[in-house]
Write a protein that holds these residues in place. Sequence first.
Motif, PDB file in Angstrom:
ATOM      1  N   ARG A 193       0.848  -1.190   0.000  1.00  0.00           N
ATOM      2  CA  ARG A 193       0.000   0.000   0.000  1.00  0.00           C
ATOM      3  C   ARG A 193       0.884   1.241   0.000  1.00  0.00           C
ATOM      4  NH1 ARG A 193      -5.246  -0.865   0.204  1.00  0.00           N
ATOM      5  NH2 ARG A 193      -5.720   1.253   0.825  1.00  0.00           N
TER       6      ARG A 193
ATOM      7  N   GLY B  75     -12.030   6.176  -6.052  1.00  0.00           N
ATOM      8  CA  GLY B  75     -11.434   5.146  -5.204  1.00  0.00           C
ATOM      9  C   GLY B  75     -11.002   5.698  -3.856  1.00  0.00           C
ATOM     10  N   SER B  76     -10.087   4.956  -3.213  1.00  0.00           N
ATOM     11  CA  SER B  76      -9.663   5.327  -1.866  1.00  0.00           C
ATOM     12  C   SER B  76      -8.966   6.682  -1.835  1.00  0.00           C
ATOM     13  CB  SER B  76      -8.735   4.245  -1.306  1.00  0.00           C
ATOM     14  OG  SER B  76      -7.732   3.933  -2.252  1.00  0.00           O
TER      15      SER B  76
ATOM     16  N   ARG C 163     -11.456   9.261  -1.198  1.00  0.00           N
ATOM     17  CA  ARG C 163     -11.898   9.174   0.199  1.00  0.00           C
ATOM     18  C   ARG C 163     -10.796   9.616   1.153  1.00  0.00           C
ATOM     19  NH1 ARG C 163     -12.881   3.976  -1.314  1.00  0.00           N
ATOM     20  NH2 ARG C 163     -11.964   3.090   0.587  1.00  0.00           N
TER      21      ARG C 163
ATOM     22  N   THR D 240      -3.469   5.385   3.028  1.00  0.00           N
ATOM     23  CA  THR D 240      -2.723   4.595   2.052  1.00  0.00           C
ATOM     24  C   THR D 240      -3.685   4.082   0.991  1.00  0.00           C
ATOM     25  OG1 THR D 240      -3.035   2.496   3.196  1.00  0.00           O
ATOM     26  CG2 THR D 240      -1.068   3.765   3.785  1.00  0.00           C
TER      27      THR D 240
ATOM     28  N   GLY E 252      -4.261   1.211  -2.343  1.00  0.00           N
ATOM     29  CA  GLY E 252      -3.780   0.010  -3.023  1.00  0.00           C
ATOM     30  C   GLY E 252      -3.466   0.328  -4.472  1.00  0.00           C
TER      31      GLY E 252
ATOM     32  N   ASP F 262      -7.649   5.064  -8.954  1.00  0.00           N
ATOM     33  CA  ASP F 262      -8.771   4.887  -9.862  1.00  0.00           C
ATOM     34  C   ASP F 262      -9.137   6.238 -10.445  1.00  0.00           C
ATOM     35  OD1 ASP F 262      -9.621   1.953  -9.024  1.00  0.00           O
ATOM     36  OD2 ASP F 262      -9.192   3.053  -7.186  1.00  0.00           O
TER      37      ASP F 262
ATOM     38  N   TYR G 209     -20.057   4.770  -7.499  1.00  0.00           N
ATOM     39  CA  TYR G 209     -19.642   3.371  -7.467  1.00  0.00           C
ATOM     40  C   TYR G 209     -18.130   3.255  -7.284  1.00  0.00           C
ATOM     41  CZ  TYR G 209     -19.162  -1.548  -8.714  1.00  0.00           C
ATOM     42  OH  TYR G 209     -18.869  -2.885  -8.690  1.00  0.00           O
TER      43      TYR G 209
ATOM     44  N   THR H 295     -15.953   5.446  -6.280  1.00  0.00           N
ATOM     45  CA  THR H 295     -15.361   6.088  -5.103  1.00  0.00           C
ATOM     46  C   THR H 295     -15.393   5.122  -3.923  1.00  0.00           C
ATOM     47  OG1 THR H 295     -15.937   8.298  -5.852  1.00  0.00           O
ATOM     48  CG2 THR H 295     -15.580   8.035  -3.493  1.00  0.00           C
ATOM     49  N   GLY H 296     -16.448   4.286  -3.899  1.00  0.00           N
ATOM     50  CA  GLY H 296     -16.532   3.337  -2.792  1.00  0.00           C
ATOM     51  C   GLY H 296     -16.905   4.053  -1.498  1.00  0.00           C
ATOM     52  N   SER H 297     -16.569   3.502  -0.323  1.00  0.00           N
ATOM     53  CA  SER H 297     -15.946   2.200  -0.252  1.00  0.00           C
ATOM     54  C   SER H 297     -16.911   1.102  -0.676  1.00  0.00           C
ATOM     55  CB  SER H 297     -15.490   1.926   1.185  1.00  0.00           C
ATOM     56  OG  SER H 297     -16.639   1.822   2.024  1.00  0.00           O
ATOM     57  N   LYS H 298     -16.403  -0.057  -0.832  1.00  0.00           N
ATOM     58  CA  LYS H 298     -17.241  -1.169  -1.224  1.00  0.00           C
ATOM     59  C   LYS H 298     -18.370  -1.348  -0.198  1.00  0.00           C
ATOM     60  CE  LYS H 298     -15.218  -5.041  -3.242  1.00  0.00           C
ATOM     61  NZ  LYS H 298     -14.578  -6.374  -3.145  1.00  0.00           N
TER      62      LYS H 298
ATOM     63  N   ASN I 197     -21.027   1.183  -0.670  1.00  0.00           N
ATOM     64  CA  ASN I 197     -21.808   0.852  -1.866  1.00  0.00           C
ATOM     65  C   ASN I 197     -22.821  -0.255  -1.600  1.00  0.00           C
ATOM     66  OD1 ASN I 197     -20.299   2.664  -3.263  1.00  0.00           O
ATOM     67  ND2 ASN I 197     -19.138   1.169  -4.470  1.00  0.00           N
ATOM     68  N   VAL I 198     -22.361  -1.285  -0.910  1.00  0.00           N
ATOM     69  CA  VAL I 198     -23.231  -2.422  -0.642  1.00  0.00           C
ATOM     70  C   VAL I 198     -24.425  -1.963   0.198  1.00  0.00           C
ATOM     71  CG1 VAL I 198     -23.380  -4.622   0.613  1.00  0.00           C
ATOM     72  CG2 VAL I 198     -21.412  -4.156  -0.882  1.00  0.00           C
TER      73      VAL I 198
ATOM     74  N   ARG J 206     -26.831  -0.011  -1.917  1.00  0.00           N
ATOM     75  CA  ARG J 206     -27.593  -0.874  -2.821  1.00  0.00           C
ATOM     76  C   ARG J 206     -28.740  -1.550  -2.062  1.00  0.00           C
ATOM     77  NH1 ARG J 206     -23.966  -4.872  -5.290  1.00  0.00           N
ATOM     78  NH2 ARG J 206     -22.508  -3.161  -4.969  1.00  0.00           N
TER      79      ARG J 206
HETATM   80  P1  DGT Z   1      -7.688   0.505  -2.500  1.00  0.00           P
HETATM   81  O1  DGT Z   1      -7.434   0.584  -3.961  1.00  0.00           O
HETATM   82  O2  DGT Z   1      -7.419  -0.830  -1.925  1.00  0.00           O
HETATM   83  O3  DGT Z   1      -6.991   1.575  -1.741  1.00  0.00           O
HETATM   84  O4  DGT Z   1      -9.251   0.766  -2.237  1.00  0.00           O
HETATM   85  P2  DGT Z   1     -10.375   1.249  -3.240  1.00  0.00           P
HETATM   86  O5  DGT Z   1     -11.556   1.606  -2.406  1.00  0.00           O
HETATM   87  O6  DGT Z   1      -9.865   2.294  -4.153  1.00  0.00           O
HETATM   88  O7  DGT Z   1     -10.762  -0.077  -4.011  1.00  0.00           O
HETATM   89  P3  DGT Z   1     -10.622  -0.536  -5.528  1.00  0.00           P
HETATM   90  O8  DGT Z   1      -9.546   0.189  -6.242  1.00  0.00           O
HETATM   91  O9  DGT Z   1     -10.536  -2.021  -5.487  1.00  0.00           O
HETATM   92  O10 DGT Z   1     -12.005  -0.162  -6.177  1.00  0.00           O
HETATM   93  C1  DGT Z   1     -12.422   1.174  -6.347  1.00  0.00           C
HETATM   94  C2  DGT Z   1     -13.860   1.287  -5.962  1.00  0.00           C
HETATM   95  O11 DGT Z   1     -14.673   0.515  -6.846  1.00  0.00           O
HETATM   96  C3  DGT Z   1     -14.199   0.746  -4.592  1.00  0.00           C
HETATM   97  O12 DGT Z   1     -13.953   1.696  -3.578  1.00  0.00           O
HETATM   98  C4  DGT Z   1     -15.632   0.434  -4.717  1.00  0.00           C
HETATM   99  C5  DGT Z   1     -15.775  -0.007  -6.143  1.00  0.00           C
HETATM  100  N1  DGT Z   1     -15.763  -1.476  -6.220  1.00  0.00           N
HETATM  101  C6  DGT Z   1     -14.756  -2.248  -6.614  1.00  0.00           C
HETATM  102  N2  DGT Z   1     -15.120  -3.545  -6.558  1.00  0.00           N
HETATM  103  C7  DGT Z   1     -16.377  -3.561  -6.110  1.00  0.00           C
HETATM  104  C8  DGT Z   1     -17.318  -4.603  -5.845  1.00  0.00           C
HETATM  105  O13 DGT Z   1     -17.062  -5.790  -5.991  1.00  0.00           O
HETATM  106  N3  DGT Z   1     -18.538  -4.224  -5.369  1.00  0.00           N
HETATM  107  C9  DGT Z   1     -18.855  -2.913  -5.173  1.00  0.00           C
HETATM  108  N4  DGT Z   1     -20.055  -2.602  -4.716  1.00  0.00           N
HETATM  109  N5  DGT Z   1     -18.002  -1.932  -5.418  1.00  0.00           N
HETATM  110  C10 DGT Z   1     -16.779  -2.234  -5.881  1.00  0.00           C
END
Ligand code: DGT
Length: 581
Positions: A159, A189-190, A193, A197, A199, A202, A260, A262-265, A268-269, A272
Amino acid sequence: MRITNAEIAQLLSEIAEYLEMDDVPFKPRAYQKVADAIAALDEEIVEIHKKGGSKAISAIPGVGASIAKTIEEYIQTGRIAQYEELKKKIPVDLRSLTAVEGLGPKKIKKLYKALDIKNLDDLEKAAASGALAKVEGFGSKSVENILKGIEFVKTSGGRLILGNVFPAIEHIKDVLAKVKGVERVDIVGSARRKKETVGDFDLLAMAKDSGPVMNFFVHMDEVVHVHAQGETKASVRIKPGIDVDVRVVARESYGAALLYFTGSKAHNVALRQMAIKKGLKLNEYGLFRMKGGKEEKMIAGDTEEGIYNALGLTYVEPEMREDVGELELAQNHKLPVLVDYDAMKGDMQMHTNWSDGANTIEELAYAAMALGLEYIVITDHTKRLTVANGLDEARLLEHMKAVDAVNAKLKKEGKKFAVLKGSEVDILKDGSLDMSDAVLAKLDVVGASVHSYFNLPREAQTKRIIAAMENPYVDIIFHPTGRVINRRPAYDVDMDAIIEAAKRTKTALEINAFPDRLDLKDEYVRKCVRAGVKLSIGTDAHAVAHLSYLAWGVGQARRGWAERSDIVNAWPVEKMKKMIK
Ligand code: DGT
Ligand code: CA
Ligand code: CA
Ligand code: ZN
């Protein structure tokens, strides 16, 4: 391929470490300081060089002519002869080895000479086999600590620290925004937000036709590897080892896609689920009314706000989207009004060349003024911190006069700006301070920090910090948990007890804005906000360039749901003084 500031900073930092191995005096610090200054620079070194050669580089505060030449050598030839020679002598993976807490350059050299340890793998094997414990200076206790350190590096591994890599991603965003047909690009993405750190990065782009954007993106100079490429999305790796995902979306779905991606996942869930309960369906294309299992009509999608509102919610700021209670507040229209990025009036921690900073009091004042601030607190280190050239009582008194002189000069120039007298006092092992109360009484703001005995047991460490808060002159505890992200874990303290004591003694706790500190972490910020403990945001700048880190501190405050009223330096100077002891 473009040479990045991060890459140059890393090389200089390694040169510093190699020189330290050989006990070269002064030089290691000089290289390290330049590395830090370059890592914090907004402008690309390559651009500075293009405009004015090595002379322009040496105009960056703290950069001498000889290091400027070294940087120029790298820009012109892609290599630094001095670095390569040093590396040949001791060919170790410095970046990963120095990441292990307690392993400095000297120990790394010793281990290389004794056991041929070149990387984390070698180190772990030597620790496990017992060979390490036999090296002079490495008892069983230190082997235990090294194993812990390796574990820490591995679990935090991969990270990236958001503030350090953000300039690289912002650059890509800006370049993509200029591609023909692209109406808008956002970092999602993160990173949006403001997680400390990330990953990967996006990016979301708005365009009718995705082809040209995709094509441009995967062929950018910065791209070293294309992981995947589709019609509307692509995933690549750029220098220096950062993965970037890009998606292209049309205008009518842009808000849904922003939401979508921006998340977090988890957020989002939860959203939904709320949609389903209303007989609606939410995905990255929009919010739809359903009929007979089919999408009947899109009722929102072009803006995030429209989607939140259609679900009966107030708009939720990205920093809060972690599914930790924000949706309930949004439903009841009770979300906090987060402190704005431009709300900051002052900066509460910084160092000058009186201790270990690169710039003068005056230089910091003018730079902070240029950033739109109204005041700064100069907080040079005190005497116990000899490595940082800490001030004793006599020098601190002189330092105060120097601050007076700068204020007088500013006044004469008609500037409305205040430089406050402060100090970063060391908290000794027993909780007493390394400065007399008589001198502290003369300062506007006193910050106290732990810089030693990181390994005290929890109870002793907690008592020690609380004792410091009980000193009537201590206004703020700086970097309260001492962590350095990806490098050093927080020391063991009872944060609830610290927060309670902060409340009782009216001591503010710092959010240190340095990208790899962000100490307090978001969860603790939230606890402070809930308890009514005041927060202080300080950049801990050791060079003019670090002053812009303030925004990362605000990001962390927002992740902890802080409002303007929670942050002492979001207030004008007079009010700030009333908010601290
Ligand atoms: P990171 O990259 O680990 O710091 O964290 P994120 O939040 O940027 O995660 P990332 O890059 O895997 O995906 C960007 C966003 O896309 C995430 O915040 C929410 C959305 N997303 C990705 N995969 C899924 C999923 O399977 N379901 C839902 N609802 N949203 C998702
Ligand atoms: Ca991501
Ligand atoms: Ca991603
Ligand atoms: Zn400090």
